[in-house]
Design a protein around this motif. Structure first.
Motif, PDB file in Angstrom:
ATOM      1  N   ILE A  48     -34.790 -39.536   5.298  1.00  0.00           N
ATOM      2  CA  ILE A  48     -33.600 -39.958   4.574  1.00  0.00           C
ATOM      3  C   ILE A  48     -32.817 -40.961   5.414  1.00  0.00           C
ATOM      4  CG2 ILE A  48     -31.394 -39.169   3.590  1.00  0.00           C
ATOM      5  CD1 ILE A  48     -32.840 -36.485   2.986  1.00  0.00           C
ATOM      6  N   ASP A  49     -32.757 -40.730   6.724  1.00  0.00           N
ATOM      7  CA  ASP A  49     -32.046 -41.657   7.612  1.00  0.00           C
ATOM      8  C   ASP A  49     -32.557 -43.081   7.469  1.00  0.00           C
ATOM      9  OD1 ASP A  49     -30.395 -39.674   8.727  1.00  0.00           O
ATOM     10  OD2 ASP A  49     -31.884 -39.174  10.250  1.00  0.00           O
ATOM     11  N   SER A  50     -33.879 -43.230   7.306  1.00  0.00           N
ATOM     12  CA  SER A  50     -34.460 -44.582   7.244  1.00  0.00           C
ATOM     13  C   SER A  50     -34.032 -45.327   5.983  1.00  0.00           C
ATOM     14  CB  SER A  50     -35.984 -44.511   7.324  1.00  0.00           C
ATOM     15  OG  SER A  50     -36.521 -43.883   6.168  1.00  0.00           O
ATOM     16  N   ILE A  51     -33.616 -44.598   4.954  1.00  0.00           N
ATOM     17  CA  ILE A  51     -33.124 -45.251   3.733  1.00  0.00           C
ATOM     18  C   ILE A  51     -31.752 -45.867   3.976  1.00  0.00           C
ATOM     19  CG2 ILE A  51     -32.340 -44.842   1.354  1.00  0.00           C
ATOM     20  CD1 ILE A  51     -34.437 -42.673   1.113  1.00  0.00           C
ATOM     21  N   PHE A  52     -30.939 -45.198   4.787  1.00  0.00           N
ATOM     22  CA  PHE A  52     -29.539 -45.586   4.923  1.00  0.00           C
ATOM     23  C   PHE A  52     -29.214 -46.382   6.175  1.00  0.00           C
ATOM     24  CE2 PHE A  52     -29.522 -42.189   1.874  1.00  0.00           C
ATOM     25  CZ  PHE A  52     -28.514 -42.542   0.990  1.00  0.00           C
ATOM     26  N   PHE A  53     -30.029 -46.246   7.223  1.00  0.00           N
ATOM     27  CA  PHE A  53     -29.702 -46.913   8.482  1.00  0.00           C
ATOM     28  C   PHE A  53     -30.807 -47.894   8.849  1.00  0.00           C
ATOM     29  CE2 PHE A  53     -27.721 -42.656   8.773  1.00  0.00           C
ATOM     30  CZ  PHE A  53     -26.392 -43.051   8.851  1.00  0.00           C
ATOM     31  N   ASP A  54     -30.435 -49.157   8.945  1.00  0.00           N
ATOM     32  CA  ASP A  54     -31.429 -50.177   9.295  1.00  0.00           C
ATOM     33  C   ASP A  54     -31.235 -50.701  10.713  1.00  0.00           C
ATOM     34  OD1 ASP A  54     -29.106 -51.564   8.963  1.00  0.00           O
ATOM     35  OD2 ASP A  54     -29.840 -52.884   7.364  1.00  0.00           O
ATOM     36  N   GLU A  55     -30.360 -50.036  11.485  1.00  0.00           N
ATOM     37  CA  GLU A  55     -30.101 -50.480  12.856  1.00  0.00           C
ATOM     38  C   GLU A  55     -30.527 -49.426  13.865  1.00  0.00           C
ATOM     39  OE1 GLU A  55     -26.017 -51.542  13.155  1.00  0.00           O
ATOM     40  OE2 GLU A  55     -26.061 -52.865  11.416  1.00  0.00           O
ATOM     41  N   MET A  56     -31.556 -48.665  13.521  1.00  0.00           N
ATOM     42  CA  MET A  56     -32.070 -47.669  14.459  1.00  0.00           C
ATOM     43  C   MET A  56     -33.274 -48.253  15.187  1.00  0.00           C
ATOM     44  SD  MET A  56     -31.704 -43.929  12.651  1.00  0.00           S
ATOM     45  CE  MET A  56     -32.930 -44.254  11.380  1.00  0.00           C
ATOM     46  N   ASN A  57     -33.018 -48.728  16.398  1.00  0.00           N
ATOM     47  CA  ASN A  57     -34.096 -49.340  17.179  1.00  0.00           C
ATOM     48  C   ASN A  57     -34.921 -48.299  17.921  1.00  0.00           C
ATOM     49  OD1 ASN A  57     -33.274 -51.987  16.448  1.00  0.00           O
ATOM     50  ND2 ASN A  57     -31.648 -51.895  17.998  1.00  0.00           N
ATOM     51  N   ASN A  58     -34.426 -47.069  17.950  1.00  0.00           N
ATOM     52  CA  ASN A  58     -35.125 -45.994  18.653  1.00  0.00           C
ATOM     53  C   ASN A  58     -35.379 -44.815  17.725  1.00  0.00           C
ATOM     54  OD1 ASN A  58     -35.168 -47.045  21.486  1.00  0.00           O
ATOM     55  ND2 ASN A  58     -32.959 -47.067  21.169  1.00  0.00           N
ATOM     56  N   GLN A  59     -36.290 -43.951  18.141  1.00  0.00           N
ATOM     57  CA  GLN A  59     -36.642 -42.785  17.348  1.00  0.00           C
ATOM     58  C   GLN A  59     -35.495 -41.778  17.332  1.00  0.00           C
ATOM     59  OE1 GLN A  59     -39.571 -42.268  15.556  1.00  0.00           O
ATOM     60  NE2 GLN A  59     -39.805 -44.445  16.012  1.00  0.00           N
ATOM     61  N   PRO A  60     -35.409 -40.959  16.280  1.00  0.00           N
ATOM     62  CA  PRO A  60     -34.409 -39.887  16.257  1.00  0.00           C
ATOM     63  C   PRO A  60     -34.588 -38.952  17.450  1.00  0.00           C
ATOM     64  CG  PRO A  60     -35.422 -40.156  14.097  1.00  0.00           C
ATOM     65  CD  PRO A  60     -36.212 -40.995  15.050  1.00  0.00           C
ATOM     66  N   ILE A  61     -33.503 -38.262  17.824  1.00  0.00           N
ATOM     67  CA  ILE A  61     -33.527 -37.378  18.986  1.00  0.00           C
ATOM     68  C   ILE A  61     -33.348 -35.934  18.512  1.00  0.00           C
ATOM     69  CG2 ILE A  61     -32.423 -36.798  21.177  1.00  0.00           C
ATOM     70  CD1 ILE A  61     -31.350 -39.709  21.199  1.00  0.00           C
ATOM     71  N   SER A  62     -34.367 -35.129  18.678  1.00  0.00           N
ATOM     72  CA  SER A  62     -34.281 -33.720  18.287  1.00  0.00           C
ATOM     73  C   SER A  62     -33.542 -32.923  19.364  1.00  0.00           C
ATOM     74  CB  SER A  62     -35.680 -33.133  18.089  1.00  0.00           C
ATOM     75  OG  SER A  62     -35.592 -31.732  17.878  1.00  0.00           O
ATOM     76  N   LEU A  63     -32.617 -32.081  18.919  1.00  0.00           N
ATOM     77  CA  LEU A  63     -31.888 -31.200  19.838  1.00  0.00           C
ATOM     78  C   LEU A  63     -32.403 -29.766  19.752  1.00  0.00           C
ATOM     79  CD1 LEU A  63     -28.233 -32.500  19.272  1.00  0.00           C
ATOM     80  CD2 LEU A  63     -29.978 -33.325  20.874  1.00  0.00           C
ATOM     81  N   LEU A  77     -36.502 -39.641  -3.501  1.00  0.00           N
ATOM     82  CA  LEU A  77     -36.903 -40.976  -3.074  1.00  0.00           C
ATOM     83  C   LEU A  77     -37.587 -40.941  -1.711  1.00  0.00           C
ATOM     84  CD1 LEU A  77     -33.749 -43.020  -4.172  1.00  0.00           C
ATOM     85  CD2 LEU A  77     -36.031 -43.142  -5.172  1.00  0.00           C
ATOM     86  N   ALA A  78     -36.997 -40.203  -0.770  1.00  0.00           N
ATOM     87  CA  ALA A  78     -37.584 -40.129   0.571  1.00  0.00           C
ATOM     88  C   ALA A  78     -38.946 -39.466   0.544  1.00  0.00           C
ATOM     89  CB  ALA A  78     -36.628 -39.383   1.510  1.00  0.00           C
ATOM     90  N   ASP A  79     -39.065 -38.371  -0.209  1.00  0.00           N
ATOM     91  CA  ASP A  79     -40.345 -37.661  -0.279  1.00  0.00           C
ATOM     92  C   ASP A  79     -41.406 -38.490  -0.989  1.00  0.00           C
ATOM     93  OD1 ASP A  79     -39.236 -35.566   1.070  1.00  0.00           O
ATOM     94  OD2 ASP A  79     -38.966 -34.280  -0.680  1.00  0.00           O
ATOM     95  N   LYS A  80     -40.973 -39.246  -1.995  1.00  0.00           N
ATOM     96  CA  LYS A  80     -41.927 -40.085  -2.743  1.00  0.00           C
ATOM     97  C   LYS A  80     -42.568 -41.130  -1.839  1.00  0.00           C
ATOM     98  CE  LYS A  80     -42.111 -43.298  -6.685  1.00  0.00           C
ATOM     99  NZ  LYS A  80     -43.316 -42.694  -7.262  1.00  0.00           N
ATOM    100  N   GLN A  81     -41.773 -41.681  -0.916  1.00  0.00           N
ATOM    101  CA  GLN A  81     -42.278 -42.716  -0.007  1.00  0.00           C
ATOM    102  C   GLN A  81     -42.676 -42.143   1.357  1.00  0.00           C
ATOM    103  OE1 GLN A  81     -42.263 -45.042  -2.876  1.00  0.00           O
ATOM    104  NE2 GLN A  81     -42.560 -46.164  -0.973  1.00  0.00           N
ATOM    105  N   ASN A  82     -42.569 -40.800   1.491  1.00  0.00           N
ATOM    106  CA  ASN A  82     -42.913 -40.146   2.757  1.00  0.00           C
ATOM    107  C   ASN A  82     -42.124 -40.741   3.922  1.00  0.00           C
ATOM    108  OD1 ASN A  82     -44.257 -38.199   4.266  1.00  0.00           O
ATOM    109  ND2 ASN A  82     -45.908 -39.604   4.827  1.00  0.00           N
ATOM    110  N   GLN A  83     -40.805 -40.869   3.714  1.00  0.00           N
ATOM    111  CA  GLN A  83     -39.924 -41.427   4.733  1.00  0.00           C
ATOM    112  C   GLN A  83     -38.790 -40.452   5.011  1.00  0.00           C
ATOM    113  OE1 GLN A  83     -39.729 -45.683   2.718  1.00  0.00           O
ATOM    114  NE2 GLN A  83     -38.853 -45.761   4.767  1.00  0.00           N
TER     115      GLN A  83
END
Length: 205
Positions: free
Chosen positions: A55-70, A47-53
């Protein structure tokens, strides 16, 4: 899972198409996505690859900021970052000051990624991690072997902010999803990451 069902509906995706791509019957697909604990990893990847999104964006709708790479941080630096986000995971647990030299295949083995999160990022035993996640030690052991469904990965990500994409996807860097993070905490984590990278770059010279 309700997040997957909603995602399929919102994006007008055909269940038949997903079932075919996942090499399963439509009945089996529907049984999985309507279950609380049976959805397989390959379904959300499709599903994520089909929409080029992500996986986090499918499940979390309260992310006001970009992911943080470590990526590029040392283990001690990663633990310091995690302590900012989830100090409760580092309370009341006796840890060796010496980082153990474990061997992990983070690129292509989900079980090793789960074990890395538990053993290195949080320095927790199977019993301790199971207790934090409210499951048995045996369940935590199964997770270390890659025997884990999407609903449990979602719960782990909710509880630790470790990106679902890191857990599920091959060749994906250790990343934090920012669901539930305050703006102040997000800025503190980002600032720490920048300072650590500058320090690491300086030590190379």
């Amino acid at each position: 899972m309700k997040q997957i069902i909603q995602y399929i509906e919102d994006h007008n995706i055909s269940e038949e198409e997903v079932a075919q791509a996942a090499h399963m019957s439509l009945r089996n697909l529907r049984r999985q996505i309507h279950s609380k604990n049976r959805t397989q990893v390959r379904i959300v990847l499709l599903l994520a690859d089909k929409q080029n999104q992500s996986i986090d964006s499918i499940f979390f709708d309260e992310m006001n900021n970009q992911p943080i790479s470590l990526e590029g941080l040392t283990i001690n630096q990663i633990q310091d970052i995690i302590k900012l986000v989830h100090p409760e995971l580092f309370m009341g647990v006796t840890r060796s000051k010496k980082i153990k030299d474990y061997n992990y295949n983070l690129e292509t083995d989900m079980g090793d990624r789960m074990r890395f999160i538990r053993e290195v990022v949080f320095s927790l035993s199977q019993t301790e991690f199971g207790k934090y996640m409210e499951v048995s030690r045996n369940t935590s052991k199964y997770w270390d072997e890659g025997q884990i469904n999407v609903d449990k990965i979602f719960k782990i990500s909710q509880s630790t902010n470790i990106s679902m994409d890191f857990i599920i996807r091959d060749h994906y860097p250790l990343t934090l999803q920012t669901q539930g993070m305050s703006e102040a905490l997000y800025l503190a984590v980002m600032t720490s990451c920048v300072l650590y990278r500058l320090r690491n770059a300086g030590s190379v010279k």
